[in-house]
Scaffold this active site. Structure first.
Site, PDB file in Angstrom:
ATOM      1  N   ASP A 188     -40.479 -27.251   3.497  1.00  0.00           N
ATOM      2  CA  ASP A 188     -40.386 -26.921   4.923  1.00  0.00           C
ATOM      3  C   ASP A 188     -39.976 -28.112   5.774  1.00  0.00           C
ATOM      4  O   ASP A 188     -40.343 -28.209   6.938  1.00  0.00           O
ATOM      5  CB  ASP A 188     -41.725 -26.343   5.436  1.00  0.00           C
TER       6      ASP A 188
ATOM      7  N   HIS B 229     -35.496 -20.522   4.774  1.00  0.00           N
ATOM      8  CA  HIS B 229     -34.818 -21.322   5.789  1.00  0.00           C
ATOM      9  C   HIS B 229     -34.640 -20.449   7.016  1.00  0.00           C
ATOM     10  O   HIS B 229     -34.338 -19.269   6.892  1.00  0.00           O
ATOM     11  CB  HIS B 229     -33.380 -21.657   5.382  1.00  0.00           C
TER      12      HIS B 229
ATOM     13  N   ARG C  15     -48.430 -18.248   6.621  1.00  0.00           N
ATOM     14  CA  ARG C  15     -49.689 -19.015   6.554  1.00  0.00           C
ATOM     15  C   ARG C  15     -49.594 -20.265   7.433  1.00  0.00           C
ATOM     16  O   ARG C  15     -48.544 -20.915   7.474  1.00  0.00           O
ATOM     17  CB  ARG C  15     -49.953 -19.474   5.118  1.00  0.00           C
TER      18      ARG C  15
END
Ligand code: IMP
Length: 459
Positions: free
Chosen positions: A36, A64, A338
């Site tokens: 990330d 992405h 999350r």
């Protein structure tokens, strides 16, 4: 939005590319933390200077988001080079392909006006993620939690079936490759044998994990797979041969990594990793292109540290600063939603991953998120059992116990999201970037100050 307007910034991106000092040949973009970091944005920008974008590892566990103008494109499997009309996009043999997810992305991108035909190719050697792999991910995690008496040791899988699919690749007899989907009679025979084993194994796992399990039905699985295979068929090719043809024709390839070096199955924080070689080392096995072809490795680094899922993270913050980074940086998983664990930049880990992945330049992402913090800490060593070291431990149990040793640098107050040249950044931001560069020994070649293509500073 059409592809033409999606690539309207190409000349500007091209000019910036000239300032990257890339060596002749091909390049890889690889995450140097726990994922990330913003690889999608960098790949999108660099694509202007390349002819082919090839993914070499991972599956739909990666995600992405690329913003171009007022459009946002959500990509899990299809390379972000698809946003340019004239680039070839390849899923290499090292990728694990979830056919339903690829077809969903094909339809969504076409719906957004993008060209998606002979500019998108899938390796016939890539392995297929089946619905039972996702079930196996969940059951395995539940069984491990039961077996270990708590979820402290759970890997925190994204549940996308990645690990079980790569495990079947290693087992061979229960694996299904993309080429297998192209022959109906062969697929029926293969799946008959595979499901017999899968149903037996999953029933056992489910019984142990105290979960319900309904045996997987052959005809229902084939009925689900057939229309998906029909959509994929025109895109399937021998991708290694294709890439070598492109190389011979003088075309430039950009290799796009999914996940990141600390999640690499061999070099990451094992066992809290994913199941592929997501460091730059995976380029070669995952596409069939040898090392000497790839002299440029752009390491993508978030200006701070994040992690999603289980496993050690020495610089994790459990305070208001961590919370602030999460909210300002919108640090929530693109695949699972999350909340990500946030903390200070870990330079011990970064030096290790920059070395393993052979980074030749660093792109520092999300610098804007740190604006307004009075001080910025960076971890320069670990203290373990009274000893201070800048070496990254091989054992996750040691990494769990280390205490970070911090250097405290001055923060910058100004909003930097509108800055577009390096010199105009605040002096404290320069200090922060220079500290990183000096510590790692690799130049910072790019800084990102926002999600848009235009919010990128090339040095
Ligand atoms: P899996 O590959 O889905 O089984 O996930 C294994 C571990 O890697 C989990 O902790 C995930 O949260 C993490 N992970 C996998 N892919 C990514 C990614 O692209 N970004 C961040 N974490 C990831």
């Amino acid at each position: 939005m059409s592809n033409a307007s999606a690539s309207a910034l190409d000349p500007q991106a091209q000019a910036m590319l000239g300032r990257l000092n890339l060596k002749p040949g091909h390049a890889a973009v690889v995450g140097l933390q726990w994922g990330d970091e913003g690889k999608g944005k960098v790949v999108d920008l660099l694509t202007a200077g390349f002819d082919v974008v090839a993914r070499y590892n991972g599956g739909a566990n990666a995600g992405h988001t690329v913003c171009v103008g007022d459009q946002t494109y959500a990509l899990h499997l299809i390379p972000s080079g698809i946003l340019y009309p004239d680039k070839l996009n390849v899923l290499g043999n090292g990728v694990v392909v979830d056919p339903e997810q690829v077809v969903k992305e094909i339809n969504a991108l076409r719906g957004q006006g993008l060209k998606l035909d002979d500019n998108f190719l899938i390796s016939d050697r890539a392995h297929v993620v089946m619905p039972y792999h996702k079930l196996q991910d969940t059951l395995q995690e539940a069984a491990v939690v039961k077996g270990k008496g708590g979820d402290a040791n759970a890997i925190g899988t994204t549940g996308r079936g990645i690990g079980p699919c790569y495990a079947d690749k290693a087992l061979r007899s229960t694996a299904i490759r993309v080429a297998d989907l192209m022959d109906d009679a062969h697929l029926r025979d293969l799946l008959t044998a595979v499901l017999a084993v899968k149903n037996a194994t999953l029933a056992g796992l489910a019984a142990y994990a105290e979960r319900d399990f309904t045996p997987i039905d052959l005809d229902a699985t084939l009925a689900w797979l057939k229309p998906l295979a029909a959509v994929l068929r025109p895109h399937v090719t021998d991708s290694a041969r294709l890439l070598h043809r492109e190389i011979a024709a003088g075309k430039r390839i950009l290799f796009e990594g999914a996940n990141a070096t600390l999640l690499d199955i061999d070099h990451g924080t094992y066992p809290f990793v994913t199941s592929s070689n997501c460091s730059s080392l995976g380029v070669h096995t995952g596409t069939g292109v040898a090392g000497h072809h790839v002299p440029n490795v752009i390491g993508i680094v978030k200006a701070y540290q994040t992690r999603v899922g289980g496993g050690p993270m020495p610089t994790e913050l459990h305070d208001a600063t961590g919370e602030r980074i999460r909210e300002v940086g919108r640090e929530y998983g693109t695949t699972t939603g999350r909340p990500r664990r946030c903390g200070w930049l870990d330079l011990v880990a970064l030096k290790y991953t920059a070395t393993v992945s052979g980074a030749t330049g660093l792109a520092i992402m999300l610098l804007d998120v740190l604006a307004g913090l009075d001080e910025l800490k960076v971890c320069t060593a670990y203290r373990l059992d009274g000893k201070v070291s800048d070496e990254f431990p091989a054992d996750a149990r040691d990494l769990e116990r280390v205490e970070p040793v911090y250097e405290v640098l001055s923060g910058f107050a100004a909003d930097v999201t509108e800055h577009n040249d390096y010199a105009s950044l605040p002096a404290e931001a320069h200090g922060y970037l220079k500290f990183i560069e000096d510590f790692i020994g690799v130049p910072v070649v790019m800084v990102s100050v926002g999600p848009k293509r235009s919010q990128s500073i090339f040095r």
